[in-house]
Design an enzyme around this catalytic site. Structure first.
Site, PDB file in Angstrom:
ATOM      1  N   VAL A 102       0.855  -1.181   0.000  1.00  0.00           N
ATOM      2  CA  VAL A 102       0.000   0.000   0.000  1.00  0.00           C
ATOM      3  C   VAL A 102       0.891   1.231   0.000  1.00  0.00           C
ATOM      4  O   VAL A 102       1.931   1.256   0.666  1.00  0.00           O
ATOM      5  CB  VAL A 102      -0.919   0.025   1.235  1.00  0.00           C
ATOM      6  CG1 VAL A 102      -1.823   1.252   1.217  1.00  0.00           C
ATOM      7  CG2 VAL A 102      -1.753  -1.248   1.326  1.00  0.00           C
ATOM      8  N   CYS A 103       0.509   2.240  -0.767  1.00  0.00           N
ATOM      9  CA  CYS A 103       1.188   3.532  -0.726  1.00  0.00           C
ATOM     10  C   CYS A 103       2.677   3.356  -1.097  1.00  0.00           C
ATOM     11  O   CYS A 103       3.005   2.681  -2.069  1.00  0.00           O
ATOM     12  CB  CYS A 103       1.002   4.143   0.659  1.00  0.00           C
ATOM     13  SG  CYS A 103       1.332   5.905   0.814  1.00  0.00           S
ATOM     14  N   THR A 104       3.582   3.928  -0.319  1.00  0.00           N
ATOM     15  CA  THR A 104       5.013   3.832  -0.644  1.00  0.00           C
ATOM     16  C   THR A 104       5.621   2.488  -0.283  1.00  0.00           C
ATOM     17  O   THR A 104       6.816   2.284  -0.479  1.00  0.00           O
ATOM     18  CB  THR A 104       5.809   4.951   0.035  1.00  0.00           C
ATOM     19  OG1 THR A 104       5.615   4.878   1.452  1.00  0.00           O
ATOM     20  CG2 THR A 104       5.359   6.314  -0.467  1.00  0.00           C
ATOM     21  N   THR A 122       1.335   3.344  -6.394  1.00  0.00           N
ATOM     22  CA  THR A 122       1.887   3.916  -5.177  1.00  0.00           C
ATOM     23  C   THR A 122       1.160   5.226  -4.885  1.00  0.00           C
ATOM     24  O   THR A 122       0.268   5.627  -5.635  1.00  0.00           O
ATOM     25  CB  THR A 122       3.413   4.142  -5.307  1.00  0.00           C
ATOM     26  OG1 THR A 122       3.959   4.490  -4.027  1.00  0.00           O
ATOM     27  CG2 THR A 122       3.737   5.239  -6.306  1.00  0.00           C
ATOM     28  N   GLY A 153      -2.715   2.555  -4.212  1.00  0.00           N
ATOM     29  CA  GLY A 153      -2.331   3.955  -4.120  1.00  0.00           C
ATOM     30  C   GLY A 153      -2.189   4.372  -2.667  1.00  0.00           C
ATOM     31  O   GLY A 153      -1.936   3.546  -1.792  1.00  0.00           O
TER      32      GLY A 153
END
Length: 230
Positions: A102-104, A122, A153
């Site tokens: 998830v995310c970074t 990301t 994202g």
């Protein structure tokens, strides 16, 4: 389900807790699932908010996982150069059913060489950093599915990612039942959840506030990409 599902979240200092706790709530609602919070040591870990996370198992003692999830946050900057963590992910990836982030968290998978030849999503502010890694095709999907790599994202996308994975592990009805149990029916008060829809001045404000951190992340991503691909 015919067997106990082993699901693990990498937790670490400086993580964004909602990156983890969103999909954690989803996976914890699945019958027959055992969820682990994994770190080097069993010790309290400060997130990027007031919430402290306590791991449940160490990297060394972690069983083979069916699903592994790497959340994001500024703590991922250091993980991109953490050989102990990267080697753990590489070993788990050999037999896991789904490798997710998830995310970074996607930057950590990329630093381990695990997104080479894959599409991945990301946080919008980390797209430039993820694109540094050779062989990674950056996606702006909220949840990007490329074979057994499933990436999300920023932050709240973790809930969508969790539901996507549950549907694949079980079936659509089970995933929908989890969604209903959570009453996950978003209706945000503003249409400002992405740089494409947010007002120009809001995007500019956030870019200004995070500029130094983003510059640092780009440099660390360059170093990690060099190590990952020689």
């Amino acid at each position: 389900m015919s067997k106990l599902l082993q699901i693990g979240f990498l937790v670490f200092p400086g993580m964004t807790q909602l990156d983890m706790t969103g999909p954690l709530q989803v996976f914890s609602s699945v019958p027959g699932a055992k969820v682990h919070l994994i770190w080097k040591r069993i010790e309290p870990l400060a997130s990027d908010s007031i919430l402290t996370i306590i791991p449940t198992i160490t990297l060394a003692d972690c069983p083979q996982l069916d699903v592994i999830c790497v959340p994001g946050g500024y703590g991922t900057d250091d993980l991109m150069a953490d050989d102990e963590v990267l080697n753990f992910l590489r070993k788990q990836a050999e037999h896991t059913h789904y490798l997710t982030a998830v995310c970074t968290g996607s930057l950590v998978l990329a630093a381990a060489g695990l997104l080479h030849g894959y599409r991945a999503a990301t946080h919008w502010s980390a797209v430039d950093a993820l694109s540094i890694f050779a062989g990674v095709t950056v996606s702006r999907e909220r949840v990007c599915v490329d074979r057994n790599r499933i990436t999300g994202g920023g932050i709240t996308a973790g809930i969508d990612l969790g539901l996507t994975v549950v549907a694949k592990l079980t079936d659509r009805t089970t995933a929908q039942a989890v969604q209903l149990r959570m009453e996950y029916n978003p209706a945000p008060p503003f249409n400002a959840g992405s740089p494409e829809t947010a007002p120009v001045e809001v995007v500019a404000l956030l870019n200004e506030q995070t500029s130094k951190a983003r510059i640092r992340r780009i440099e660390l991503a360059k170093q990690a990409a060099t190590r990952a691909h020689g």
